[in-house]
Write a protein that holds these residues in place. Structure first.
Motif, PDB file in Angstrom:
ATOM      1  N   ILE A  51       0.842  -1.181   0.000  1.00  0.00           N
ATOM      2  CA  ILE A  51       0.000   0.000   0.000  1.00  0.00           C
ATOM      3  C   ILE A  51       0.883   1.239   0.000  1.00  0.00           C
ATOM      4  O   ILE A  51       1.913   1.288   0.682  1.00  0.00           O
ATOM      5  CB  ILE A  51      -0.961  -0.025   1.215  1.00  0.00           C
ATOM      6  CG1 ILE A  51      -1.995   1.084   1.134  1.00  0.00           C
ATOM      7  CG2 ILE A  51      -0.189   0.020   2.535  1.00  0.00           C
ATOM      8  CD1 ILE A  51      -3.140   0.903   2.134  1.00  0.00           C
ATOM      9  N   GLY A  55      -2.262   5.535   1.111  1.00  0.00           N
ATOM     10  CA  GLY A  55      -3.306   4.521   1.172  1.00  0.00           C
ATOM     11  C   GLY A  55      -4.150   4.429  -0.084  1.00  0.00           C
ATOM     12  O   GLY A  55      -5.031   3.579  -0.189  1.00  0.00           O
ATOM     13  N   THR A  58      -2.890   0.269  -3.994  1.00  0.00           N
ATOM     14  CA  THR A  58      -2.596  -1.036  -3.417  1.00  0.00           C
ATOM     15  C   THR A  58      -2.284  -2.033  -4.526  1.00  0.00           C
ATOM     16  O   THR A  58      -2.603  -1.813  -5.702  1.00  0.00           O
ATOM     17  CB  THR A  58      -3.782  -1.570  -2.599  1.00  0.00           C
ATOM     18  OG1 THR A  58      -4.925  -1.694  -3.453  1.00  0.00           O
ATOM     19  CG2 THR A  58      -4.112  -0.655  -1.429  1.00  0.00           C
ATOM     20  N   THR A  69      -7.372  -7.939   2.089  1.00  0.00           N
ATOM     21  CA  THR A  69      -7.453  -6.502   1.864  1.00  0.00           C
ATOM     22  C   THR A  69      -6.449  -5.790   2.758  1.00  0.00           C
ATOM     23  O   THR A  69      -6.456  -5.978   3.980  1.00  0.00           O
ATOM     24  CB  THR A  69      -8.859  -5.968   2.165  1.00  0.00           C
ATOM     25  OG1 THR A  69      -9.814  -6.648   1.334  1.00  0.00           O
ATOM     26  CG2 THR A  69      -8.938  -4.474   1.889  1.00  0.00           C
ATOM     27  N   SER A  71      -4.970  -2.184   4.207  1.00  0.00           N
ATOM     28  CA  SER A  71      -5.424  -0.820   4.458  1.00  0.00           C
ATOM     29  C   SER A  71      -4.506  -0.201   5.502  1.00  0.00           C
ATOM     30  O   SER A  71      -3.693  -0.884   6.120  1.00  0.00           O
ATOM     31  CB  SER A  71      -6.878  -0.807   4.930  1.00  0.00           C
ATOM     32  OG  SER A  71      -7.021  -1.503   6.160  1.00  0.00           O
TER      33      SER A  71
END
Length: 124
Positions: A51, A55, A58, A69, A71
């Motif tokens: 990432i 942010g 990705t 996922t 984050s």
């Protein structure tokens, strides 16, 4: 400089979900792109997800795309890896890492700071 510390590993069953966290100490966490990697017994360390510092961007390994996922919350100096539909093949030590640039990268050699790792075990 960022000093990553992973947490959240453990033992789960196939099909379960788990969330890993990576806390980055230091005042400049938001300047660093971050990544997740894993290493299974007898195998090389492999890229999982990355990432960008903001942010916004990705990237994922094909093996986890659609299930994992990545984050981050720069206000909390923390990055996350949400893992769904886990299988025994996901069993490994998971590492978070930071690189001294805002741009994401899939190349583990480009990362400057590494955590100690957290064990994830998925039983069948």
């Amino acid at each position: 400089q960022v000093s990553p510390v992973e947490s959240g590993g453990g033992l789960v069953q196939a099909g379960d979900s788990m969330r890993l966290s990576c806390a980055g100490s230091g005042r400049t966490f938001s300047n660093y792109a971050m990544g997740w990697f894993r290493q299974a017994p007898g195998k090389e360390r492999e890229f999982i997800a990355t990432i960008s510092s903001s942010g916004r961007f990705t990237d994922y390994a094909d093996s986890v795309k659609g299930r994992f996922t990545i984050s981050r919350d720069n206000a909390k100096d923390t990055m996350y890896l949400q893992m769904n539909s886990l299988s025994p093949d996901d069993t490994a030590v998971y590492y978070c890492a930071g690189r001294s640039t805002p741009a994401k990268s899939t190349d583990l050699r480009s990362y400057d700071y590494w955590g100690q790792g957290t064990q994830v075990t998925v039983s069948s």
